[in-house]
Design an enzyme around this catalytic site. Sequence first.
Site, PDB file in Angstrom:
ATOM      1  N   ASP A  13      46.025  17.108  30.739  1.00 47.34           N
ATOM      2  CA  ASP A  13      44.616  16.782  30.486  1.00 47.34           C
ATOM      3  C   ASP A  13      44.401  15.293  30.753  1.00 47.34           C
ATOM      4  OD1 ASP A  13      42.092  16.207  29.296  1.00 47.34           O
ATOM      5  OD2 ASP A  13      42.310  17.950  27.980  1.00 47.34           O
TER       6      ASP A  13
ATOM      7  N   ALA B  80      41.135  21.620  24.215  1.00 45.84           N
ATOM      8  CA  ALA B  80      41.093  20.317  24.886  1.00 45.84           C
ATOM      9  C   ALA B  80      40.133  19.386  24.152  1.00 45.84           C
ATOM     10  CB  ALA B  80      40.696  20.486  26.352  1.00 45.84           C
TER      11      ALA B  80
ATOM     12  N   HIS C 248      41.838  19.558  31.810  1.00 48.34           N
ATOM     13  CA  HIS C 248      40.842  19.544  30.740  1.00 48.34           C
ATOM     14  C   HIS C 248      39.891  20.731  30.828  1.00 48.34           C
ATOM     15  CE1 HIS C 248      38.543  17.677  27.563  1.00 48.34           C
ATOM     16  NE2 HIS C 248      37.433  17.768  28.280  1.00 48.34           N
TER      17      HIS C 248
ATOM     18  N   SER D 188      36.365  20.287  24.052  1.00 45.36           N
ATOM     19  CA  SER D 188      36.203  18.849  24.227  1.00 45.36           C
ATOM     20  C   SER D 188      35.327  18.260  23.114  1.00 45.36           C
ATOM     21  CB  SER D 188      35.646  18.574  25.621  1.00 45.36           C
ATOM     22  OG  SER D 188      35.789  17.225  25.977  1.00 45.36           O
ATOM     23  N   THR D 189      34.166  17.692  23.444  1.00 43.40           N
ATOM     24  CA  THR D 189      33.249  17.198  22.413  1.00 43.40           C
ATOM     25  C   THR D 189      32.855  18.322  21.469  1.00 43.40           C
ATOM     26  OG1 THR D 189      32.388  15.487  23.886  1.00 43.40           O
ATOM     27  CG2 THR D 189      30.993  16.108  22.020  1.00 43.40           C
TER      28      THR D 189
ATOM     29  N   TRP E 231      30.833  17.501  26.640  1.00 39.43           N
ATOM     30  CA  TRP E 231      29.954  16.484  27.240  1.00 39.43           C
ATOM     31  C   TRP E 231      30.137  16.517  28.738  1.00 39.43           C
ATOM     32  CZ3 TRP E 231      30.837  12.471  30.545  1.00 39.43           C
ATOM     33  CH2 TRP E 231      29.878  11.467  30.624  1.00 39.43           C
TER      34      TRP E 231
END
Length: 274
Positions: A225, A120, A254, A95-96, A29
């Site tokens: 992160d 991450a 991150h 991430s997302t 994101w």
Amino acid sequence: MPTISTNDGVEIFYKDWGKGQPIVFSHGWPLSADDWDAQMLFFLNNGFRVIAHDRRGHGRSSQVADGHDMDHYADDLAALTAHLDLKGAVHVGHSTGGGEVVHYIARHGESRVAKAVIIAAVPPLMVQTQANPGGLPKAVFDDFQAQVAANRSQFYRDIAAGPFYGYNRPGAKPSEAVIQNWWRQGMMGGAKAHYDGIVAFSQTDFTEDLKKITVPVLVMHGDDDQIVPYEDSAPLSAKLLKNGTLKTYKGFAHGMPTTESPTINADLLAFIKS
């Protein structure tokens, strides 16, 4: 531009380069497939077929009002893999995108999947609850939504110039090009998708998804992160996976697939070939 149309009529943009074993990349994101440039070129040059899509509402995909939740994200990814008839694919999510990969495999099964990597990533659960006391307070994510609604452009600039890449740390050397590229990707997407996506990445509980997965999964995370705090994510995900391996990176931020791409790419290649 190559696109597929989902069951609910959303056009999903994707890149599909090369031949060989497919590696499918799911971005974070509020970015796009472009965030994987360093990985796409590396693995293309190492004989793999590389595929990355723009999540619905992000990048060059349709800026629709609805469906910005993990069920739709996973179903869109399933539609892409079915359209391309992928077999033996390695799914890599940042991430997302890590949540998207986990939910896709748990929801749609492993028949097309050889391995997975989450980098991450948001699982098992980001928001603080009674069952997840180490999570971030909901107020943190409410503030994210408020800033997206108030001045998305400034908010995206501040994230990229600060915590996302660790550029706010003492001695850090910010790259203006990296910051601007993050901002560019974010502003390509739709505000509604990004606003709703904050709930999707922060409040989705992936605990049961992680338990269902049997293929090998590499969990990569930096211990510095500032976006998805290490202690409440990677070690917990690795424990829940039946066949998970945790790899921790000291001092990495991150956005390490971009800022630390030589290290990340080498470790990804070693895992895929193992």
